[in-house]
Scaffold this motif. Structure first.
Motif, short mmCIF file in Angstrom:
data_model
loop_
_atom_site.label_atom_id
_atom_site.label_comp_id
_atom_site.label_asym_id
_atom_site.label_seq_id
_atom_site.Cartn_x
_atom_site.Cartn_y
_atom_site.Cartn_z
N ALA A 8 0.88 -1.22 -0.21
CA ALA A 8 0.07 -0.05 -0.17
C ALA A 8 1.05 1.28 -0.03
N SER A 9 2.13 1.41 0.76
CA SER A 9 2.81 2.56 1.08
C SER A 9 3.45 2.63 -0.42
N HIS A 10 4.11 1.45 -1.13
CA HIS A 10 4.75 1.71 -2.51
C HIS A 10 3.90 2.05 -3.59
N VAL A 11 2.64 1.67 -3.56
CA VAL A 11 1.61 2.00 -4.67
C VAL A 11 1.19 3.44 -4.47
N ASN A 21 4.52 14.02 -11.68
CA ASN A 21 5.06 14.24 -12.91
C ASN A 21 4.10 14.71 -14.09
N ARG A 22 2.91 14.69 -13.62
CA ARG A 22 1.82 14.99 -14.80
C ARG A 22 1.31 16.28 -14.23
N GLY A 23 1.70 17.00 -13.27
CA GLY A 23 1.64 18.29 -12.96
C GLY A 23 0.23 18.45 -12.37
N LEU A 24 -0.25 17.17 -11.85
CA LEU A 24 -1.60 17.21 -11.01
C LEU A 24 -1.58 17.39 -9.59
N THR A 25 -2.36 18.33 -8.90
CA THR A 25 -2.55 18.24 -7.59
C THR A 25 -3.48 17.13 -7.17
N GLN A 26 -3.31 16.85 -5.82
CA GLN A 26 -4.26 15.79 -5.24
C GLN A 26 -5.60 16.08 -5.55
N GLU A 27 -6.05 17.30 -5.43
CA GLU A 27 -7.38 17.69 -5.55
C GLU A 27 -7.64 17.56 -7.16
N GLN A 28 -6.72 17.73 -8.03
CA GLN A 28 -7.17 17.44 -9.43
C GLN A 28 -7.39 16.10 -9.70
N LEU A 29 -6.26 15.42 -9.22
CA LEU A 29 -6.62 13.59 -9.40
C LEU A 29 -7.95 13.36 -8.85
N GLN A 37 -9.93 14.94 -2.10
CA GLN A 37 -8.43 15.25 -2.02
C GLN A 37 -7.96 14.40 -0.82
N SER A 38 -8.56 14.52 0.23
CA SER A 38 -8.24 13.74 1.47
C SER A 38 -7.99 12.17 1.37
N TYR A 39 -8.81 11.74 0.49
CA TYR A 39 -8.65 10.33 0.24
C TYR A 39 -7.41 10.04 -0.45
N ILE A 40 -7.34 10.77 -1.50
CA ILE A 40 -6.11 10.69 -2.37
C ILE A 40 -4.88 10.93 -1.66
N GLY A 41 -4.83 11.83 -0.84
CA GLY A 41 -3.48 11.86 0.34
C GLY A 41 -3.60 10.78 0.88
N ALA A 42 -4.39 10.14 1.45
CA ALA A 42 -4.32 9.00 2.46
C ALA A 42 -3.95 7.62 1.59
N ILE A 43 -4.17 7.68 0.20
CA ILE A 43 -3.87 6.62 -0.57
C ILE A 43 -2.30 6.99 -0.82
N GLU A 44 -2.04 8.15 -1.00
CA GLU A 44 -0.60 8.37 -1.18
C GLU A 44 0.36 8.09 -0.34
N ASN A 49 -6.38 1.20 1.76
CA ASN A 49 -6.34 0.19 0.85
C ASN A 49 -7.41 0.54 -0.11
N ILE A 50 -7.21 0.42 -1.22
CA ILE A 50 -7.95 1.06 -2.52
C ILE A 50 -8.78 -0.16 -3.26
N SER A 51 -9.83 -0.06 -3.62
CA SER A 51 -10.70 -1.10 -4.44
C SER A 51 -10.09 -0.99 -5.76
N LEU A 52 -10.47 -2.01 -6.26
CA LEU A 52 -9.76 -2.41 -7.77
C LEU A 52 -10.48 -1.11 -8.80
N ASP A 53 -11.68 -0.92 -8.39
CA ASP A 53 -12.52 0.06 -9.17
C ASP A 53 -11.74 1.61 -9.00
N THR A 54 -11.32 1.78 -7.89
CA THR A 54 -10.70 3.12 -7.71
C THR A 54 -9.11 3.09 -8.42
N LEU A 55 -8.53 1.96 -8.04
CA LEU A 55 -7.15 1.66 -8.67
C LEU A 55 -7.43 1.93 -10.39
N GLU A 56 -8.34 1.42 -10.94
CA GLU A 56 -8.66 1.57 -12.34
C GLU A 56 -8.91 3.09 -12.65
#
Length: 121
Positions: A8-11, A21-29, A37-44, A49-56
């Motif tokens: 999870a930490s590596h991903v 690298n794509r110039g995106l903020t957590q909010e934009q992603l 954004q808070s969920y993206i930050g927690a993933i990063e 642990n994210i679902s395969l749907d979110t991963l996709e």
């Protein structure tokens, strides 16, 4: 720390690297994948642990292959590997929209430079 936590930490770190690298903020992603954004930050940070749907949705938003999130997982203890992966991804981004003939020329140039570097060792 369990293997799952390490993965999870590596991903999460890979998502951060690719996002930046794509110039995106957590909010934009987050907007692209319909997550706050808070969920993206927690993933990063490897806290979620994210679902395969979110991963996709994340790989589609970043324009990468799912396997790109797992690159260098077994080499993750080497600090320089993440920096190296960052540069390799940046080069890939530069080449992605170039015509095939230009990519071929650049590939040949890189091969020639590497041969020259290797001959100096």
């Amino acid at each position: 720390m369990t293997n799952l936590a390490n993965l999870a930490s590596h991903v999460g770190a890979r998502i951060r690297l690719l996002r930046k690298n794509r110039g995106l903020t957590q909010e934009q992603l987050g907007e692209k994948v319909q997550q706050p954004q808070s969920y993206i930050g927690a993933i990063e940070r490897g806290e979620k642990n994210i679902s395969l749907d979110t991963l996709e949705r994340i790989v589609v938003a970043l324009g990468v292959e799912p396997g790109d999130l797992f690159v260098s997982y077994l080499r993750r203890t080497k600090k320089d590997e993440l920096e190296k992966d960052k540069h390799i991804d940046a080069i890939s981004l530069l080449l992605r929209n170039r015509p095939l003939n230009e990519v071929h020329i650049i590939s040949n140039l890189v091969a020639d430079v590497l041969k020259a570097l290797d001959s100096k060792k």
